[in-house]
Design a protein around this motif. Structure first.
Motif, mmCIF file in Angstrom:
data_model
loop_
_atom_site.group_PDB
_atom_site.id
_atom_site.type_symbol
_atom_site.label_atom_id
_atom_site.label_comp_id
_atom_site.label_asym_id
_atom_site.label_seq_id
_atom_site.Cartn_x
_atom_site.Cartn_y
_atom_site.Cartn_z
ATOM 1 N N SER A 145 18.572 -4.151 -28.889
ATOM 2 C CA SER A 145 17.988 -2.795 -28.008
ATOM 3 C C SER A 145 17.284 -3.552 -26.906
ATOM 4 C CB SER A 145 17.393 -1.836 -28.719
ATOM 5 O OG SER A 145 15.873 -2.202 -28.791
ATOM 6 N N GLU A 146 17.558 -2.912 -25.679
ATOM 7 C CA GLU A 146 16.939 -3.265 -24.232
ATOM 8 C C GLU A 146 15.351 -3.313 -24.362
ATOM 9 O OE1 GLU A 146 16.534 -1.964 -19.482
ATOM 10 O OE2 GLU A 146 17.808 -0.760 -21.024
ATOM 11 N N ALA A 147 14.725 -2.557 -25.173
ATOM 12 C CA ALA A 147 13.414 -2.622 -25.445
ATOM 13 C C ALA A 147 12.942 -3.950 -26.172
ATOM 14 C CB ALA A 147 12.689 -1.468 -26.011
ATOM 15 N N ARG A 148 13.829 -3.922 -27.341
ATOM 16 C CA ARG A 148 13.527 -5.150 -28.233
ATOM 17 C C ARG A 148 13.906 -6.522 -27.557
ATOM 18 N NH1 ARG A 148 11.481 -8.802 -30.054
ATOM 19 N NH2 ARG A 148 11.966 -9.744 -31.989
ATOM 20 N N TYR A 149 14.873 -6.549 -26.706
ATOM 21 C CA TYR A 149 15.141 -7.861 -26.023
ATOM 22 C C TYR A 149 14.062 -7.979 -24.921
ATOM 23 C CZ TYR A 149 17.506 -11.322 -22.984
ATOM 24 O OH TYR A 149 17.784 -12.385 -22.475
ATOM 25 N N GLN A 150 13.506 -7.134 -24.395
ATOM 26 C CA GLN A 150 12.494 -7.451 -23.296
ATOM 27 C C GLN A 150 11.207 -7.916 -24.136
ATOM 28 O OE1 GLN A 150 12.067 -3.608 -21.287
ATOM 29 N NE2 GLN A 150 13.794 -4.065 -20.015
ATOM 30 N N GLU A 151 10.964 -7.535 -25.258
ATOM 31 C CA GLU A 151 9.990 -7.867 -26.140
ATOM 32 C C GLU A 151 10.164 -9.468 -26.292
ATOM 33 O OE1 GLU A 151 7.458 -6.937 -30.238
ATOM 34 O OE2 GLU A 151 9.594 -6.162 -29.975
ATOM 35 N N TYR A 152 11.300 -9.901 -26.865
ATOM 36 C CA TYR A 152 11.966 -10.946 -27.128
ATOM 37 C C TYR A 152 11.567 -11.913 -25.776
ATOM 38 C CZ TYR A 152 15.538 -14.610 -26.908
ATOM 39 O OH TYR A 152 15.951 -16.012 -26.554
ATOM 40 N N ALA A 153 11.904 -11.559 -24.709
ATOM 41 C CA ALA A 153 11.860 -12.476 -23.554
ATOM 42 C C ALA A 153 10.342 -12.539 -23.182
ATOM 43 C CB ALA A 153 12.416 -11.644 -22.343
ATOM 44 N N ARG A 154 9.549 -11.671 -23.550
ATOM 45 C CA ARG A 154 8.157 -11.929 -23.103
ATOM 46 C C ARG A 154 7.543 -12.990 -24.185
ATOM 47 N NH1 ARG A 154 8.229 -6.101 -22.346
ATOM 48 N NH2 ARG A 154 7.952 -5.579 -24.712
ATOM 49 N N GLN A 155 8.178 -12.760 -25.399
ATOM 50 C CA GLN A 155 7.559 -13.839 -26.690
ATOM 51 C C GLN A 155 7.958 -14.872 -26.100
ATOM 52 O OE1 GLN A 155 9.484 -11.798 -29.811
ATOM 53 N NE2 GLN A 155 7.776 -10.508 -30.561
ATOM 54 N N VAL A 156 9.124 -15.438 -25.653
ATOM 55 C CA VAL A 156 9.734 -16.588 -25.342
ATOM 56 C C VAL A 156 8.681 -17.243 -24.172
ATOM 57 C CG1 VAL A 156 11.562 -17.997 -24.327
ATOM 58 C CG2 VAL A 156 11.952 -16.232 -26.136
ATOM 59 N N ARG A 157 8.368 -16.294 -23.278
ATOM 60 C CA ARG A 157 7.701 -16.641 -22.035
ATOM 61 C C ARG A 157 6.152 -17.041 -22.567
ATOM 62 N NH1 ARG A 157 5.623 -19.438 -18.940
ATOM 63 N NH2 ARG A 157 4.929 -18.979 -16.858
ATOM 64 N N GLN A 158 5.674 -16.324 -23.776
ATOM 65 C CA GLN A 158 4.351 -16.857 -24.048
ATOM 66 C C GLN A 158 4.357 -18.222 -24.795
ATOM 67 O OE1 GLN A 158 4.011 -12.676 -26.567
ATOM 68 N NE2 GLN A 158 1.753 -13.108 -25.776
ATOM 69 N N GLU A 159 5.622 -18.488 -25.499
ATOM 70 C CA GLU A 159 5.571 -19.716 -26.057
ATOM 71 C C GLU A 159 5.674 -20.928 -24.877
ATOM 72 O OE1 GLU A 159 7.944 -18.514 -30.381
ATOM 73 O OE2 GLU A 159 9.059 -19.367 -28.827
ATOM 74 N N TYR A 160 6.213 -20.324 -23.756
ATOM 75 C CA TYR A 160 6.072 -21.579 -22.623
ATOM 76 C C TYR A 160 5.029 -21.182 -21.866
ATOM 77 C CZ TYR A 160 10.646 -23.259 -23.897
ATOM 78 O OH TYR A 160 11.681 -23.894 -24.573
#
Length: 210
Positions: A145-160
Motif C-alpha cells: 500500500s502507499e502508506a506501507r511503501y512510504q514507511e519502507y522508503a523512510r526505513q531505507v533512508r534510516q539505514e543510509y
C-alpha cells in the motif's frame, strides 16, 4: 525474538543438525544481525514476511527448505555502504550449512539464491521457479500500500543515515530508475498480477519526491 520464529528455525534445521547448541548459536548470531541498531527495514520483520510467503507457496516450490534457508541468511550481512553484502551473507550460509547434513548441491543452491538478490534487475533463469519466487517475495514490499511503501522508503533512508542528503537522493534515484526501467519486476504470474502496477506507481512516486 518471537518464539514462533525460533520454532521455525529449529523445525527447519533440526533434521539437518541434531546439535541443538550449534543451531541455537547460529540463531543467536542471526538474531543479533537482524536486530542490530542500524537495521530498520532489513530486520526480523522482513524475514518473517518472507517465511510466511514461503509457507503459503510451499506446494508450488521444488525445495521449500532450501528457499527457507536462503530467507534466513539472505540479509544476514547488511552494511548500507558495502556492495558485497549478498556475497558475505552467502558465505555465512555456506559456513553454517557445511556443519549440517544438507547435501553439497543443496548448500550451493542456498548460496546461489542469496547471491542472486544482489541485483533484482539482472536477467534470471526462466526455468528456476524457486529462485523466481524467492526474488519476487523479496521485492513484494514495492507493491505494498502507499502508506506501507512510504514507511519502507523512510526505513531505507534510516539505514543510509550516514549518507548526506544530496548523495543519498542521487543514489536512490539511480536505484529507483533502474527498477522502473526493468522490463520485468516480478517474474511469477501471481506476484506480477497482484503487485506490478502498484510497485511501479510507488517507485515513480518516490522518484518524484526526490
Amino acid at each position: 525474538m518471537e518464539t514462533t520464529l525460533a520454532n521455525r528455525w529449529h523445525q527447519l534445521t533440526a533434521p539437518l543438525l541434531p546439535d541443538e547448541a550449534a543451531r541455537t548459536a547460529m540463531l543467536t548470531q542471526l538474531t543479533k544481525a537482524y536486530e542490530a541498531p542500524g537495521r530498520h527495514y532489513h530486520t526480523l520483520t522482513h524475514i518473517r514476511a518472507l517465511l510466511d510467503a514461503v509457507d503459503k507457496a510451499a506446494a508450488q516450490l521444488h525445495d521449500p527448505a532450501v528457499v527457507q534457508l536462503a530467507v534466513w541468511f539472505h540479509d544476514a550481512v547488511y552494511e548500507a555502504l558495502r556492495s558485497d553484502n549478498e556475497a558475505k551473507s552467502a558465505e555465512l550460509a555456506r559456513e553454517f550449512l557445511a556443519t549440517t547434513s544438507l547435501s553439497a548441491e543443496r548448500q550451493a543452491r542456498v548460496a546461489f539464491l542469496i547471491e542472486r538478490t544482489h541485483d533484482h534487475t539482472q536477467p534470471q533463469p526462466p526455468d528456476d521457479p524457486d529462485l523466481l519466487f524467492f526474488l519476487d517475495a523479496d521485492l513484494a514490499i514495492l507493491g505494498a500500500s502507499e502508506a506501507r511503501y512510504q514507511e519502507y522508503a523512510r526505513q531505507v533512508r534510516q539505514e543510509y543515515r550516514l549518507v548526506p542528503g544530496l548523495l543519498y537522493r542521487r543514489g536512490r534515484r539511480k536505484v529507483l530508475q533502474k527498477l522502473l526501467e526493468a522490463p520485468v519486476l516480478y517474474h511469477t504470474p501471481g506476484f506480477r498480477e497482484q503487485l506490478d502496477a502498484a510497485a511501479r506507481r510507488n517507485l515513480a512516486q518516490e522518484l518524484r519526491t526526490l
